[in-house]
Design an enzyme around this catalytic site. Sequence first.
Site, PDB file in Angstrom:
ATOM      1  N   ASP A   1       0.859  -1.193   0.000  1.00 40.85           N
ATOM      2  CA  ASP A   1       0.000   0.000   0.000  1.00 40.85           C
ATOM      3  C   ASP A   1       0.891   1.237   0.000  1.00 40.85           C
ATOM      4  O   ASP A   1       1.958   1.229   0.606  1.00 40.85           O
ATOM      5  CB  ASP A   1      -0.915   0.020   1.237  1.00 40.85           C
TER       6      ASP A   1
ATOM      7  N   LEU B   1      -6.337  -4.752  -5.360  1.00 35.71           N
ATOM      8  CA  LEU B   1      -7.377  -3.846  -4.872  1.00 35.71           C
ATOM      9  C   LEU B   1      -6.911  -2.398  -4.849  1.00 35.71           C
ATOM     10  O   LEU B   1      -7.715  -1.491  -4.638  1.00 35.71           O
ATOM     11  CB  LEU B   1      -7.816  -4.264  -3.453  1.00 35.71           C
TER      12      LEU B   1
ATOM     13  N   TYR C   1     -13.342   6.667 -14.066  1.00 43.02           N
ATOM     14  CA  TYR C   1     -13.172   5.554 -13.131  1.00 43.02           C
ATOM     15  C   TYR C   1     -13.755   4.266 -13.723  1.00 43.02           C
ATOM     16  O   TYR C   1     -13.091   3.227 -13.777  1.00 43.02           O
ATOM     17  CB  TYR C   1     -13.869   5.907 -11.812  1.00 43.02           C
TER      18      TYR C   1
END
Length: 310
Positions: A32, A79, A147
């Site tokens: 991350d 993700l 998006y």
Amino acid sequence: MGQILVTGAAGFIGSHTTDRLLAEGHTVLGVDNFRSGHRRNLAGALTQSRFRLAEADVAGAGVLDRLVAEFRPEAIIHLAALVSVQESIRDPELNHRLNVTATERVAAAALAHGVQRIVFASSAAIYGDTADLPIREETAKAPISPYGEAKLRSEDILLGLAPRGVTVRCHRYFNVFGPRQDPASPYSGVISIFERRYREGRGVTIYGDGRQTRDFISVHDVARANVIAAVQPGITPGAANICTGRATSLLDIVAIFARHYPQAPAPRFEPARAGDIIHSLGSAARAEVELGFTARVSVADGLAELIRVS
Ligand code: UD1
């Protein structure tokens, strides 16, 4: 037990997915850059020896390649993303980098190092605003935001790996809710905004008449779907909605909150937001057939838990 790499591990869905993988005995490398994720989301994971965290930008050249070469995961759950539709409209280039380039890096690293599976966070946004409900996977794809376009493009990139032996599952999430969802922006998920406002004793604002409906799915169910797709033997490649197949209106949501907060002020009604869709509902049939996945957490139970832990 498997070795799984999770990008976006400190995010809302990523941290729950990581927790579930660890609870099932897997070893996890979380990646991350903390752009929208938070270290606090991984407080539980960080106490476990089977978890390692790399602070890195998965869209960066060579970054994921090095991590995959070293960790040798069987599966990547991708993700990491620019998660805000509004931000993708404001900054399409950043959207492209975080939602398309990052996916290209995942695909390249998987091919280079023999990763067998990829699970990808797609979105109901790829369908755009359709009146043909419930939305089935065959429904025309007509994204109305950068998006949604980037999520659709990423699906194509990843599903194109099938002939090269990588099993890819694209999860088209509907309206996900639950603990750790960030209520910071007016465009955050409505349930996260309402939860905070009720907890703080402030009234909520409903845009429109409150009869608009969404297919709200608990993040615990979403995490379970991600883990199934990453580790269950014999999964076929493809894309499926991750939803409940049930419509819940904002008035239903407010009624549930009102049971938990009987003293709360009544909601204020304001005109519907421009571009807002009235109904969104997914068909849950394909995920059931292809993954053996059915959502289990009702909206009422999910809200009760959210209120309890927040
Ligand atoms: C989702 C996206 C949104 C995007 C839209 C495009 C999220 C969190 N939202 O919106 O960015 O533009 O898809 O299809 O991913 N609402 C209120 N009061 C509030 C907040 C929201 O009444 O304080 C309403 C909204 O106007 C909407 C409903 O609640 O009618 C649900 O809103 P939201 O949670 O943003 O989900 P989507 O509308 O599906």
